[in-house]
Design a protein around this motif. Structure first.
Motif, PDB file in Angstrom:
ATOM      1  N   PHE A  23       0.824  -1.215   0.000  1.00 56.91           N
ATOM      2  CA  PHE A  23       0.000   0.000   0.000  1.00 56.91           C
ATOM      3  C   PHE A  23       0.860   1.268   0.000  1.00 56.91           C
ATOM      4  O   PHE A  23       0.509   2.256  -0.631  1.00 56.91           O
ATOM      5  CB  PHE A  23      -0.965   0.010   1.187  1.00 56.91           C
ATOM      6  CG  PHE A  23      -2.185  -0.841   0.968  1.00 56.91           C
ATOM      7  CD1 PHE A  23      -2.952  -0.717  -0.175  1.00 56.91           C
ATOM      8  CD2 PHE A  23      -2.551  -1.781   1.906  1.00 56.91           C
ATOM      9  CE1 PHE A  23      -4.068  -1.495  -0.384  1.00 56.91           C
ATOM     10  CE2 PHE A  23      -3.670  -2.574   1.715  1.00 56.91           C
ATOM     11  CZ  PHE A  23      -4.430  -2.436   0.571  1.00 56.91           C
ATOM     12  N   SER A  24       1.964   1.231   0.680  1.00 60.28           N
ATOM     13  CA  SER A  24       2.867   2.381   0.685  1.00 60.28           C
ATOM     14  C   SER A  24       3.431   2.644  -0.698  1.00 60.28           C
ATOM     15  O   SER A  24       3.500   3.791  -1.154  1.00 60.28           O
ATOM     16  CB  SER A  24       4.008   2.154   1.672  1.00 60.28           C
ATOM     17  OG  SER A  24       3.511   1.998   2.968  1.00 60.28           O
ATOM     18  N   CYS A  25       3.833   1.584  -1.373  1.00 58.19           N
ATOM     19  CA  CYS A  25       4.365   1.738  -2.736  1.00 58.19           C
ATOM     20  C   CYS A  25       3.299   2.275  -3.684  1.00 58.19           C
ATOM     21  O   CYS A  25       3.567   3.152  -4.511  1.00 58.19           O
ATOM     22  CB  CYS A  25       4.907   0.419  -3.247  1.00 58.19           C
ATOM     23  SG  CYS A  25       6.423  -0.088  -2.424  1.00 58.19           S
ATOM     24  N   LEU A  26       2.080   1.760  -3.575  1.00 60.90           N
ATOM     25  CA  LEU A  26       0.993   2.267  -4.423  1.00 60.90           C
ATOM     26  C   LEU A  26       0.729   3.744  -4.164  1.00 60.90           C
ATOM     27  O   LEU A  26       0.527   4.530  -5.103  1.00 60.90           O
ATOM     28  CB  LEU A  26      -0.280   1.458  -4.184  1.00 60.90           C
ATOM     29  CG  LEU A  26      -0.315   0.065  -4.795  1.00 60.90           C
ATOM     30  CD1 LEU A  26      -1.582  -0.668  -4.375  1.00 60.90           C
ATOM     31  CD2 LEU A  26      -0.235   0.153  -6.305  1.00 60.90           C
ATOM     32  N   PHE A  27       0.716   4.134  -2.909  1.00 63.50           N
ATOM     33  CA  PHE A  27       0.499   5.532  -2.575  1.00 63.50           C
ATOM     34  C   PHE A  27       1.593   6.407  -3.166  1.00 63.50           C
ATOM     35  O   PHE A  27       1.321   7.472  -3.726  1.00 63.50           O
ATOM     36  CB  PHE A  27       0.443   5.710  -1.057  1.00 63.50           C
ATOM     37  CG  PHE A  27       0.406   7.145  -0.635  1.00 63.50           C
ATOM     38  CD1 PHE A  27      -0.759   7.873  -0.758  1.00 63.50           C
ATOM     39  CD2 PHE A  27       1.544   7.768  -0.142  1.00 63.50           C
ATOM     40  CE1 PHE A  27      -0.796   9.211  -0.374  1.00 63.50           C
ATOM     41  CE2 PHE A  27       1.519   9.093   0.238  1.00 63.50           C
ATOM     42  CZ  PHE A  27       0.338   9.814   0.122  1.00 63.50           C
ATOM     43  N   LEU A  28       2.834   5.973  -3.052  1.00 65.57           N
ATOM     44  CA  LEU A  28       3.942   6.768  -3.586  1.00 65.57           C
ATOM     45  C   LEU A  28       3.879   6.876  -5.105  1.00 65.57           C
ATOM     46  O   LEU A  28       4.190   7.927  -5.664  1.00 65.57           O
ATOM     47  CB  LEU A  28       5.277   6.171  -3.138  1.00 65.57           C
ATOM     48  CG  LEU A  28       5.590   6.329  -1.652  1.00 65.57           C
ATOM     49  CD1 LEU A  28       6.883   5.605  -1.311  1.00 65.57           C
ATOM     50  CD2 LEU A  28       5.687   7.791  -1.276  1.00 65.57           C
ATOM     51  N   VAL A  29       3.452   5.820  -5.774  1.00 65.59           N
ATOM     52  CA  VAL A  29       3.314   5.879  -7.236  1.00 65.59           C
ATOM     53  C   VAL A  29       2.235   6.879  -7.627  1.00 65.59           C
ATOM     54  O   VAL A  29       2.435   7.718  -8.517  1.00 65.59           O
ATOM     55  CB  VAL A  29       3.004   4.473  -7.801  1.00 65.59           C
ATOM     56  CG1 VAL A  29       2.524   4.556  -9.247  1.00 65.59           C
ATOM     57  CG2 VAL A  29       4.232   3.594  -7.711  1.00 65.59           C
ATOM     58  N   PHE A  30       1.072   6.831  -6.983  1.00 67.80           N
ATOM     59  CA  PHE A  30       0.004   7.779  -7.293  1.00 67.80           C
ATOM     60  C   PHE A  30       0.422   9.207  -6.958  1.00 67.80           C
ATOM     61  O   PHE A  30       0.108  10.149  -7.697  1.00 67.80           O
ATOM     62  CB  PHE A  30      -1.289   7.422  -6.548  1.00 67.80           C
ATOM     63  CG  PHE A  30      -2.010   6.266  -7.161  1.00 67.80           C
ATOM     64  CD1 PHE A  30      -2.417   6.286  -8.485  1.00 67.80           C
ATOM     65  CD2 PHE A  30      -2.270   5.136  -6.411  1.00 67.80           C
ATOM     66  CE1 PHE A  30      -3.085   5.214  -9.054  1.00 67.80           C
ATOM     67  CE2 PHE A  30      -2.933   4.069  -6.964  1.00 67.80           C
ATOM     68  CZ  PHE A  30      -3.339   4.104  -8.284  1.00 67.80           C
TER      69      PHE A  30
END
Length: 66
Positions: free
Chosen positions: A23-30
């Motif tokens: 979830f952290s990686c997804l947030f950073l990508v967005f």
């Protein structure tokens, strides 16, 4: 001989860490995509589109003139 017992980590903790990392990686990508792409409603984008529109219209007028 001394037996070294490695502490066992409960399975739910390791799963929670993996899910939190995903979830952290997804947030950073967005967040990265939101920062890099300027929307149409931003003032700087309006100025550049207006400037490009003026340049394109002046180019077509100069081509039609001769």
């Amino acid at each position: 001989m001394i037996d070294v017992v490695s502490p066992k980590v409960p399975l739910w903790r390791s799963k929670a860490v993996i899910i939190a990392a995903i979830f952290s990686c997804l947030f950073l990508v967005f967040f990265y995509l939101a920062i890099n792409r300027e929307s149409d409603y931003m003032p700087s984008q309006k100025q550049t589109t207006a400037l490009q529109h003026r340049m394109n219209s002046s180019d077509t007028q100069t081509e039609a003139a001769p």
